[in-house]
Design a protein around this motif. Structure first.
Motif, PDB file in Angstrom:
ATOM      1  N   UNK A  73       0.832  -1.206   0.000  1.00  0.00           N
ATOM      2  CA  UNK A  73       0.000   0.000   0.000  1.00  0.00           C
ATOM      3  C   UNK A  73       0.868   1.258   0.000  1.00  0.00           C
ATOM      4  N   UNK A  74       1.957   1.230   0.745  1.00  0.00           N
ATOM      5  CA  UNK A  74       2.864   2.380   0.762  1.00  0.00           C
ATOM      6  C   UNK A  74       3.428   2.654  -0.627  1.00  0.00           C
ATOM      7  N   UNK A  75       3.827   1.604  -1.308  1.00  0.00           N
ATOM      8  CA  UNK A  75       4.366   1.752  -2.659  1.00  0.00           C
ATOM      9  C   UNK A  75       3.345   2.367  -3.600  1.00  0.00           C
ATOM     10  N   UNK A  76       2.119   1.878  -3.539  1.00  0.00           N
ATOM     11  CA  UNK A  76       1.079   2.380  -4.438  1.00  0.00           C
ATOM     12  C   UNK A  76       0.670   3.815  -4.101  1.00  0.00           C
ATOM     13  N   UNK A  77       0.578   4.125  -2.814  1.00  0.00           N
ATOM     14  CA  UNK A  77       0.208   5.481  -2.413  1.00  0.00           C
ATOM     15  C   UNK A  77       1.304   6.487  -2.783  1.00  0.00           C
ATOM     16  N   UNK A  78       2.552   6.078  -2.628  1.00  0.00           N
ATOM     17  CA  UNK A  78       3.653   6.963  -3.023  1.00  0.00           C
ATOM     18  C   UNK A  78       3.650   7.184  -4.530  1.00  0.00           C
ATOM     19  N   UNK A  79       3.358   6.141  -5.293  1.00  0.00           N
ATOM     20  CA  UNK A  79       3.291   6.274  -6.748  1.00  0.00           C
ATOM     21  C   UNK A  79       2.180   7.244  -7.144  1.00  0.00           C
ATOM     22  N   UNK A  80       1.060   7.183  -6.430  1.00  0.00           N
ATOM     23  CA  UNK A  80      -0.046   8.103  -6.727  1.00  0.00           C
ATOM     24  C   UNK A  80       0.342   9.530  -6.351  1.00  0.00           C
ATOM     25  N   UNK A  81       1.003   9.677  -5.211  1.00  0.00           N
ATOM     26  CA  UNK A  81       1.424  11.007  -4.763  1.00  0.00           C
ATOM     27  C   UNK A  81       2.462  11.617  -5.700  1.00  0.00           C
ATOM     28  N   UNK A  82       3.205  10.784  -6.394  1.00  0.00           N
ATOM     29  CA  UNK A  82       4.220  11.292  -7.326  1.00  0.00           C
ATOM     30  C   UNK A  82       3.572  12.068  -8.468  1.00  0.00           C
ATOM     31  N   UNK A  83       2.389  11.648  -8.892  1.00  0.00           N
ATOM     32  CA  UNK A  83       1.719  12.332 -10.004  1.00  0.00           C
ATOM     33  C   UNK A  83       0.641  13.302  -9.543  1.00  0.00           C
ATOM     34  N   UNK A  84       0.064  13.040  -8.358  1.00  0.00           N
ATOM     35  CA  UNK A  84      -0.981  13.907  -7.808  1.00  0.00           C
ATOM     36  C   UNK A  84      -0.709  14.078  -6.320  1.00  0.00           C
ATOM     37  N   UNK A  85      -0.040  15.151  -5.966  1.00  0.00           N
ATOM     38  CA  UNK A  85       0.500  15.286  -4.611  1.00  0.00           C
ATOM     39  C   UNK A  85      -0.346  16.119  -3.654  1.00  0.00           C
ATOM     40  N   UNK A  86      -1.416  16.754  -4.121  1.00  0.00           N
ATOM     41  CA  UNK A  86      -2.151  17.687  -3.263  1.00  0.00           C
ATOM     42  C   UNK A  86      -2.652  17.025  -1.987  1.00  0.00           C
ATOM     43  N   UNK A  87      -3.256  15.843  -2.141  1.00  0.00           N
ATOM     44  CA  UNK A  87      -3.799  15.143  -0.968  1.00  0.00           C
ATOM     45  C   UNK A  87      -2.701  14.782   0.016  1.00  0.00           C
ATOM     46  N   UNK A  88      -1.533  14.415  -0.507  1.00  0.00           N
ATOM     47  CA  UNK A  88      -0.437  14.029   0.374  1.00  0.00           C
ATOM     48  C   UNK A  88       0.186  15.248   1.046  1.00  0.00           C
ATOM     49  N   UNK A  89       0.260  16.338   0.315  1.00  0.00           N
ATOM     50  CA  UNK A  89       0.744  17.585   0.923  1.00  0.00           C
ATOM     51  C   UNK A  89      -0.148  17.990   2.093  1.00  0.00           C
ATOM     52  N   UNK A  90      -1.461  17.855   1.920  1.00  0.00           N
ATOM     53  CA  UNK A  90      -2.394  18.176   3.000  1.00  0.00           C
ATOM     54  C   UNK A  90      -2.195  17.260   4.199  1.00  0.00           C
ATOM     55  N   UNK A  91      -1.949  15.994   3.932  1.00  0.00           N
ATOM     56  CA  UNK A  91      -1.734  15.014   5.006  1.00  0.00           C
ATOM     57  C   UNK A  91      -0.494  15.392   5.813  1.00  0.00           C
ATOM     58  N   UNK A  92       0.587  15.725   5.130  1.00  0.00           N
ATOM     59  CA  UNK A  92       1.812  16.089   5.843  1.00  0.00           C
ATOM     60  C   UNK A  92       1.634  17.353   6.668  1.00  0.00           C
ATOM     61  N   UNK A  93       0.900  18.304   6.129  1.00  0.00           N
ATOM     62  CA  UNK A  93       0.660  19.542   6.885  1.00  0.00           C
ATOM     63  C   UNK A  93      -0.177  19.271   8.127  1.00  0.00           C
ATOM     64  N   UNK A  94      -1.171  18.390   8.006  1.00  0.00           N
ATOM     65  CA  UNK A  94      -2.071  18.106   9.119  1.00  0.00           C
ATOM     66  C   UNK A  94      -1.414  17.228  10.177  1.00  0.00           C
ATOM     67  N   UNK A  95      -0.514  16.324   9.758  1.00  0.00           N
ATOM     68  CA  UNK A  95       0.080  15.372  10.709  1.00  0.00           C
ATOM     69  C   UNK A  95       1.536  15.122  10.338  1.00  0.00           C
ATOM     70  N   UNK A  96       2.411  16.100  10.563  1.00  0.00           N
ATOM     71  CA  UNK A  96       3.805  15.979  10.114  1.00  0.00           C
ATOM     72  C   UNK A  96       4.591  14.857  10.787  1.00  0.00           C
ATOM     73  N   UNK A  97       4.114  14.380  11.949  1.00  0.00           N
ATOM     74  CA  UNK A  97       4.838  13.327  12.662  1.00  0.00           C
ATOM     75  C   UNK A  97       4.120  11.980  12.599  1.00  0.00           C
TER      76      UNK A  97
END
Length: 335
Positions: A73-97
């Motif tokens: 799942x990590x591999x697939x989610x990272x692959x998705x974030x590579x092309x569409x990063x907005x959702x992942x950027x929001x996740x990092x901002x909301x929960x950086x740790x």
């Protein structure tokens, strides 16, 4: 005589190839890297900009010690974030740790590093992200699988590889992803040799748990050899690796997405060994689940490559299948 043999071959192909489609998923129903029922909704939500389902999914794998699922799942989610990063950027901002966000961040950094011509330098810069992911949950082997990929890309010496491998197996001695990454480092195309690669794979297969995909690791070693440009491995060792892979594949239901990548890789190995009937059986077991690996190593269109290969395998099997009379019994000259 040559013309007659060619005519018989063509007749066999025309007569038998349609019959060999039985049990094969139609072309338009074959999917590339289709997500399972848990990952699919998380990817759909991420496409809408909602990271919460992905966060909950990875948290579930961490809390349940589902390390193999967590890795995939990590591999697939990272692959998705590579092309569409907005959702992942929001996740990092909301929960950086968040340990799960940190894990995806580390995987994404290593994948991006590998894409650059200056990958060794970029990968070295990503080392703190791997440390953060590993420290976020000391039980998790997945950061160490990423670290094994990182070690290969940064030209780490054997001593560093050994240290990372020890950390990986300390957390999960039977983690398939870590074994596959270690095998790649030990292959002749990188920092090892065909001998090291096969010895590692065969030893891991002997020690694997019943039904574990690690038992098919020798087939991955065979793939590494068959796609290299040097060295020599006895045919018997390659056939033994393929036989073991066939046994592992047979332990799972047809169309099961879990062993799909192993079955796709095994199909490639069987084709290179010209074991056409065995390859056709793997295609039937694969069902609709084509995977990018290994076909993306051969073409920019891995799904197209897979479908073309299916046709080629069917033709090869058909050309070696005796002609049948209307009643289905072999003709006397078939013997």
């Amino acid at each position: 005589m040559a013309f007659l043999r060619a005519l018989i071959r063509t007749a066999r192909m025309v007569r038998n190839t349609p019959l060999l489609a039985a049990g094969l998923t139609p072309d338009d129903e074959v999917l590339l890297d289709a997500p399972d029922d848990r990952l699919g909704p998380a990817l759909v939500a991420a496409g809408r900009g909602d990271y919460d389902p992905a966060a909950k999914l990875l948290a579930m794998t961490r809390e349940g010690n589902e390390w193999e699922n967590r890795d995939r799942y990590t591999t697939r989610l990272a692959a998705f974030a590579r092309s569409r990063s907005e959702w992942f950027d929001d996740w990092q901002c909301a929960a950086p740790h968040d340990p799960d966000a940190l894990l995806v961040k580390a995987e994404l950094a290593v994948v991006r590093g590998w894409e650059s011509p200056a990958h060794a330098e970029l990968l070295r810069e990503s080392a703190p992200l791997l440390t953060a992911a590993a420290e976020a949950d000391p039980r998790d082997p997945v950061p160490w699988r990423i670290a094994l990929d990182h070690a290969r890309g940064t030209h780490a010496p054997q001593s560093v590889f050994d240290e990372v491998w020890a950390e990986a197996v300390h957390r999960s001695s039977h983690h398939y992803g870590c074994h596959a990454s270690a095998l790649q480092y030990l292959s002749a195309s990188w920092y090892g040799s065909h001998r090291q690669c096969f010895e590692f794979a065969e030893g891991a297969a002997r020690d694997a748990l019943p039904g574990s995909l690690i038992q098919a690791l020798p087939a991955r070693a065979a793939f590494a050899y068959l796609t290299s440009s040097s060295g020599s491995v006895p045919r018997e060792r390659l056939d033994a690796a393929a036989d073991l892979g066939i046994a592992v594949s047979g332990a799972y239901e047809a169309g099961d997405p879990w062993p799909a990548e192993v079955r796709n890789l095994l199909t490639y190995v069987l084709v290179r060994l010209e074991r056409w009937s065995d390859a056709l059986e793997q295609l039937r077991l694969i069902g609709p689940h084509a995977t990018s690996f290994p076909w993306d190593r051969m073409a920019d269109d891995p799904l197209g490559q897979f479908l073309e290969l299916r046709d080629g395998i069917r033709i090869e099997v058909a050309s070696g299948t005796p002609l049948r009379t209307g009643g289905g019994r072999p003709r006397p000259d078939d013997h």
